[in-house]
Design a protein around this motif. Structure first.
Motif, PDB file in Angstrom:
ATOM      1  N   ALA A 138       0.831  -1.209   0.000  1.00  0.00           N
ATOM      2  CA  ALA A 138       0.000   0.000   0.000  1.00  0.00           C
ATOM      3  C   ALA A 138       0.865   1.257   0.000  1.00  0.00           C
ATOM      4  O   ALA A 138       0.572   2.219  -0.719  1.00  0.00           O
ATOM      5  CB  ALA A 138      -0.939  -0.002   1.206  1.00  0.00           C
ATOM      6  N   ASN A 139       1.932   1.252   0.793  1.00  0.00           N
ATOM      7  CA  ASN A 139       2.813   2.425   0.830  1.00  0.00           C
ATOM      8  C   ASN A 139       3.546   2.631  -0.484  1.00  0.00           C
ATOM      9  O   ASN A 139       3.704   3.760  -0.940  1.00  0.00           O
ATOM     10  CB  ASN A 139       3.797   2.318   1.991  1.00  0.00           C
ATOM     11  CG  ASN A 139       3.137   2.537   3.320  1.00  0.00           C
ATOM     12  OD1 ASN A 139       2.191   3.300   3.430  1.00  0.00           O
ATOM     13  ND2 ASN A 139       3.617   1.861   4.346  1.00  0.00           N
TER      14      ASN A 139
ATOM     15  N   CYS B  24       3.986   5.720  -5.596  1.00  0.00           N
ATOM     16  CA  CYS B  24       3.956   5.784  -7.069  1.00  0.00           C
ATOM     17  C   CYS B  24       2.858   6.722  -7.547  1.00  0.00           C
ATOM     18  O   CYS B  24       3.065   7.503  -8.486  1.00  0.00           O
ATOM     19  CB  CYS B  24       3.769   4.390  -7.656  1.00  0.00           C
ATOM     20  SG  CYS B  24       5.184   3.314  -7.444  1.00  0.00           S
ATOM     21  N   ASP B  25       1.695   6.651  -6.910  1.00  0.00           N
ATOM     22  CA  ASP B  25       0.592   7.542  -7.276  1.00  0.00           C
ATOM     23  C   ASP B  25       0.960   9.007  -7.017  1.00  0.00           C
ATOM     24  O   ASP B  25       0.643   9.891  -7.810  1.00  0.00           O
ATOM     25  CB  ASP B  25      -0.679   7.192  -6.509  1.00  0.00           C
ATOM     26  CG  ASP B  25      -1.307   5.890  -6.969  1.00  0.00           C
ATOM     27  OD1 ASP B  25      -0.872   5.351  -8.013  1.00  0.00           O
ATOM     28  OD2 ASP B  25      -2.224   5.404  -6.277  1.00  0.00           O
TER      29      ASP B  25
ATOM     30  N   ILE C 187      -4.508  15.740  -2.765  1.00  0.00           N
ATOM     31  CA  ILE C 187      -3.506  14.748  -2.369  1.00  0.00           C
ATOM     32  C   ILE C 187      -3.913  14.069  -1.060  1.00  0.00           C
ATOM     33  O   ILE C 187      -3.868  12.837  -0.945  1.00  0.00           O
ATOM     34  CB  ILE C 187      -2.116  15.402  -2.262  1.00  0.00           C
ATOM     35  CG1 ILE C 187      -1.626  15.798  -3.651  1.00  0.00           C
ATOM     36  CG2 ILE C 187      -1.116  14.462  -1.585  1.00  0.00           C
ATOM     37  CD1 ILE C 187      -0.385  16.656  -3.662  1.00  0.00           C
ATOM     38  N   VAL C 188      -4.342  14.850  -0.091  1.00  0.00           N
ATOM     39  CA  VAL C 188      -4.756  14.271   1.193  1.00  0.00           C
ATOM     40  C   VAL C 188      -6.003  13.412   1.009  1.00  0.00           C
ATOM     41  O   VAL C 188      -6.081  12.289   1.523  1.00  0.00           O
ATOM     42  CB  VAL C 188      -4.980  15.370   2.250  1.00  0.00           C
ATOM     43  CG1 VAL C 188      -5.568  14.790   3.525  1.00  0.00           C
ATOM     44  CG2 VAL C 188      -3.681  16.095   2.550  1.00  0.00           C
ATOM     45  N   SER C 189      -6.965  13.910   0.260  1.00  0.00           N
ATOM     46  CA  SER C 189      -8.194  13.159   0.017  1.00  0.00           C
ATOM     47  C   SER C 189      -7.903  11.852  -0.718  1.00  0.00           C
ATOM     48  O   SER C 189      -8.447  10.801  -0.370  1.00  0.00           O
ATOM     49  CB  SER C 189      -9.170  14.019  -0.790  1.00  0.00           C
ATOM     50  OG  SER C 189     -10.344  13.312  -1.043  1.00  0.00           O
ATOM     51  N   GLY C 190      -7.049  11.918  -1.722  1.00  0.00           N
ATOM     52  CA  GLY C 190      -6.683  10.712  -2.465  1.00  0.00           C
ATOM     53  C   GLY C 190      -5.939   9.712  -1.610  1.00  0.00           C
ATOM     54  O   GLY C 190      -6.122   8.498  -1.748  1.00  0.00           O
ATOM     55  N   SER C 191      -5.090  10.194  -0.717  1.00  0.00           N
ATOM     56  CA  SER C 191      -4.353   9.304   0.182  1.00  0.00           C
ATOM     57  C   SER C 191      -5.305   8.586   1.134  1.00  0.00           C
ATOM     58  O   SER C 191      -5.173   7.383   1.376  1.00  0.00           O
ATOM     59  CB  SER C 191      -3.320  10.097   0.984  1.00  0.00           C
ATOM     60  OG  SER C 191      -2.372  10.685   0.132  1.00  0.00           O
TER      61      SER C 191
END
Length: 111
Positions: free
Chosen positions: A56-57, A62-63, A76-80
């Protein structure tokens, strides 16, 4: 868990983070119960736990590097959060289905 809209705001992000934290704590508690029972199932669960975390990390890294999560801090925070939520929800469902039979089978057995 909720999903933030296409243009996430900090309130929705905070609510999603809170939901992820709550669900993560449920998974941690279920995993502790599974590991406490010991045996081959506990060993498999421990190995799976570490493997999932590393994968997952790496995938999130990569994303992030590829710009897949966007370029605003909110995106970025929402996607994480969304990235980790998928695995956490799947683990809660899986552990909820598998832990109950293990506990009932081991009740009353000598150690």
């Amino acid at each position: 868990m909720t999903t933030t809209p296409k243009t996430p705001n900090w309130f929705d992000i905070c609510m999603d983070a809170w939901a992820l934290a709550a669900e993560s704590n449920m998974v941690i508690a279920m995993r502790m119960g599974s590991l406490a029972l010991g045996g081959p199932n506990a060993a498999r669960e421990a190995e799976r736990m570490v493997t999932e975390k590393v994968a997952a990390n790496m995938a999130l890294g990569c994303d992030l590097m590829g710009g897949k999560l966007g370029n605003s801090p909110e995106a970025i925070v929402s996607g994480s959060i969304a990235h980790y939520s998928k695995t956490v929800v799947a683990n809660r469902k899986r552990l909820g289905d598998t832990l109950a039979p293990q506990v009932s089978e081991n009740v009353g057995e000598p150690e």
